[in-house]
Design an enzyme around this catalytic site. Structure first.
Site, PDB file in Angstrom:
ATOM      1  N   LYS A 168      -3.913 -13.024   6.167  1.00 29.98           N
ATOM      2  CA  LYS A 168      -2.832 -13.924   5.767  1.00 29.98           C
ATOM      3  C   LYS A 168      -2.043 -14.390   6.996  1.00 29.98           C
ATOM      4  CE  LYS A 168      -2.975 -14.327   1.261  1.00 29.98           C
ATOM      5  NZ  LYS A 168      -3.054 -15.636   0.606  1.00 29.98           N
ATOM      6  N   ILE A 170      -3.581  -2.102   3.177  1.00 37.15           N
ATOM      7  CA  ILE A 170      -3.897  -3.525   3.021  1.00 37.15           C
ATOM      8  C   ILE A 170      -3.684  -4.299   4.321  1.00 37.15           C
ATOM      9  CG2 ILE A 170      -3.510  -3.573   0.527  1.00 37.15           C
ATOM     10  CD1 ILE A 170      -0.773  -4.890   1.137  1.00 37.15           C
ATOM     11  N   HIS A 184      -5.797  -5.205   6.598  1.00 32.00           N
ATOM     12  CA  HIS A 184      -6.790  -6.269   6.790  1.00 32.00           C
ATOM     13  C   HIS A 184      -6.361  -7.527   6.033  1.00 32.00           C
ATOM     14  CE1 HIS A 184     -10.639  -8.221   7.448  1.00 32.00           C
ATOM     15  NE2 HIS A 184     -10.672  -8.489   6.152  1.00 32.00           N
ATOM     16  N   TYR A 185      -5.875  -7.382   4.806  1.00 30.69           N
ATOM     17  CA  TYR A 185      -5.397  -8.508   4.004  1.00 30.69           C
ATOM     18  C   TYR A 185      -4.224  -9.194   4.702  1.00 30.69           C
ATOM     19  CZ  TYR A 185      -3.296 -10.962   0.025  1.00 30.69           C
ATOM     20  OH  TYR A 185      -2.748 -11.901  -0.803  1.00 30.69           O
ATOM     21  N   ASN A 186      -3.253  -8.411   5.189  1.00 29.00           N
ATOM     22  CA  ASN A 186      -2.086  -8.978   5.873  1.00 29.00           C
ATOM     23  C   ASN A 186      -2.466  -9.681   7.173  1.00 29.00           C
ATOM     24  OD1 ASN A 186      -0.124  -8.282   3.956  1.00 29.00           O
ATOM     25  ND2 ASN A 186       0.096  -6.237   4.815  1.00 29.00           N
TER      26      ASN A 186
END
Length: 72
Positions: free
Chosen positions: A24, A17, A19-21
């Protein structure tokens, strides 16, 4: 803003994850530079268990109840 546990250092988070972090991380930085008063929550994995309450201290945990985050 509800962010993510590893948004402060996306390179050391879960690779699945990343890319998500990273997203964010940049959203957190944008908010911090905006001049708007803010609070950033960085919970770990969210669960469906009942709320456990609110802590003013950073938690070193890998999971948090959704209800506890909603209380904030």
């Amino acid at each position: 803003m509800v962010s993510a546990q590893n948004a402060g250092d996306p390179d050391n988070g879960n690779p699945a994850i990343k890319h998500y972090n990273v997203c964010k991380h940049f959203a957190d930085e944008y908010l911090q530079r905006s001049g708007v008063p803010f609070t950033i929550l960085r919970p770990g994995r969210l669960t469906d268990e009942p709320a456990t309450g609110i802590s003013q201290q950073p938690a070193l945990t890998t999971k948090t109840t959704e209800s506890s985050v909603a209380l904030m």
